[in-house]
Design a protein around this motif. Structure first.
Motif, mmCIF file in Angstrom:
data_model
loop_
_atom_site.group_PDB
_atom_site.id
_atom_site.type_symbol
_atom_site.label_atom_id
_atom_site.label_comp_id
_atom_site.label_asym_id
_atom_site.label_seq_id
_atom_site.Cartn_x
_atom_site.Cartn_y
_atom_site.Cartn_z
ATOM 1 N N VAL A 238 -54.930 -19.671 29.743
ATOM 2 C CA VAL A 238 -54.872 -18.214 29.697
ATOM 3 C C VAL A 238 -53.446 -17.776 30.051
ATOM 4 C CG1 VAL A 238 -55.737 -16.050 30.665
ATOM 5 C CG2 VAL A 238 -57.297 -17.991 30.337
ATOM 6 N N SER B 41 -56.448 -14.169 25.108
ATOM 7 C CA SER B 41 -55.907 -15.485 24.774
ATOM 8 C C SER B 41 -54.464 -15.334 24.300
ATOM 9 C CB SER B 41 -56.739 -16.135 23.673
ATOM 10 O OG SER B 41 -56.602 -15.401 22.464
ATOM 11 N N LYS B 42 -53.755 -16.454 24.243
ATOM 12 C CA LYS B 42 -52.383 -16.423 23.752
ATOM 13 C C LYS B 42 -52.356 -16.000 22.293
ATOM 14 C CE LYS B 42 -48.068 -19.033 23.953
ATOM 15 N NZ LYS B 42 -47.421 -20.298 24.412
#
Length: 408
Positions: free
Chosen positions: A227, A194-195
């Motif tokens: 994503v 994830s970021k």
């Protein structure tokens, strides 16, 4: 006789994929009538896109004229391709790149393996486990590790296990690393970060004066919204990260060979006496000394994938491979396997049944189903008990392979 680089003797028996090829060759010779389906090595099977072929033909004809002939080109890459990369791969993500920050090469495997040359001999290396073998083997060859222990782990390497228990997301190493190899979408597990997770890695690298070597060769296969496709979508990443990209799987260039590496101007290293040095300048010196550049014809072919028609054709190929991934994932789940990946990456990572070792499951699949995959242990000790299947096969072969595996 000349002395050899004895670090090569530390390497395990053979590079993973040649060992797979050897076992398949032995089986084929004993069973010449067997129809073997290969879902092991991540090689593409669909032909080059028509736009790419057209560019290859037209640029080849151009090379046959006095006016259009190109000899040695710029080692970093022709401006027409550098511009296309910056405008199409990064600008839509809100990432601004200068052409001087992009270096075109003949493959991400080469770049991932060669990047370690510009760092000190005593640099501490952190790698995910399981991991693409090139990250490990090239540092072994360079002399940054000790011998491999009984568990397969090399002394002086920092291993970051990625397991089902931690969602195949490596935890921060307790020992401070100089270089951190990260790969998302991940090869071999097919998982993504994830970021928020990448932001945590960027913050960790800043705090520890580390550099992240971020392999995003499979970003084009991401299907879920939100994503990240590039680590540079994360604030501050330009100060701590190098990114690797490839046309091999995205556009079917495994035989044509073209990729690139991004090194932002803000990224610095230091000498032993503390002097700051541009990492990009070091890589440029290495690149221009040891590499004569990707051919003009190949770079024109790479440029073609960014045309409106080229984008449509490449998207169709990616969608076809991800349809295969879905078929493999859902077919294995229906057969009772514990399966990961295959949603944002063309790889499916499965738990071997009945506590079989990775290589025992490889042999069982080859012997009883005539299907070839990749043993998880070949990617590192934490890969033991897992197995990778590639979605790059032909559709009919994929369907037949799942039928055979389900029948075991």
């Amino acid at each position: 006789m000349a002395n050899i680089n004895e670090n090569y003797l530390k390497l395990k028996a053979g590079y993973l994929f040649p060992e797979i090829a050897r076992r398949v060759k032995v089986y084929s010779e004993k069973n010449p009538s067997a129809k073997i389906i290969r879902l092991g090595i991540g090689d593409v099977t669909l032909p080059l896109a028509p736009s790419v072929v057209e560019a290859l033909v037209s640029s080849s004809k151009e090379m046959g004229t006095l006016e259009g002939f190109h000899g040695y080109g710029p080692e970093q890459g022709y401006s027409f391709l550098l511009k296309a990369i910056a405008e199409n791969d990064y600008a839509p993500l809100g990432v601004k790149l200068d052409e001087s920050e992009i270096f075109v090469s003949d493959g991400s495997k080469c770049d991932c393996g060669n990047i370690q040359e510009i760092f000190s001999q005593d640099a501490k290396i952190a790698i995910g486990d399981p991991v693409y073998p090139v990250y490990v083997d090239t540092n072994v060859m360079a002399g940054r590790t000790g011998e491999a222990g009984p568990d397969g782990r090399y002394a002086n390497l920092i291993y970051m296990p990625s397991t089902k228990e931690n969602g195949f997301q490596p935890d921060f190493p307790k020992e401070r690393p100089d270089l951190i190899y990260l790969c998302f979408p991940n090869n071999p597990t097919g998982t993504v970060a994830s970021k928020e997770s990448l932001k945590a890695w960027v913050d960790y690298a800043k705090k520890n004066n580390s550099i992240i070597l971020f392999d995003s060769a499979y970003e084009a296969f991401i299907s879920e919204p939100g994503v990240p496709r590039s680590i540079y979508e994360v604030e501050g990443a330009r100060e701590v990260a190098i990114e690797f990209r490839s046309f091999s799987k995205t556009a079917g260039f495994t035989g044509l060979r073209c990729a690139y590496i991004v090194i932002p101007k803000e990224l610095k290293g230091k000498t032993k006496d503390g002097q700051e040095v541009s990492i990009g300048s070091l890589w440029s010196r290495r690149h221009t000394t040891k590499f004569n550049g990707v051919s003009y014809v190949t770079q024109k072919a790479a440029e073609a994938i960014y045309s409106p028609q080229g984008k449509k054709e490449i998207r169709a190929s990616i969608d076809a491979y991800m349809s295969n991934a879905k078929a493999i994932r859902e077919g294995l789940q229906k057969a009772g396997y514990d399966v990961f990946g295959g949603v944002n990456a063309p790889y499916i990572w499965l738990k071997t049944p009945n506590n079989l070792s990775s290589w025992d499951f490889f042999d069982q699949l080859l012997d009883k189903a005539q299907v070839v995959g990749t043993p998880g242990s070949g990617f590192g000790p934490a890969g033991e008990g897992y197995f990778r299947l590639s979605a790059f096969g032909k559709k009919d072969d994929v369907i037949e392979a799942i039928r055979r595996i389900s029948a075991l």
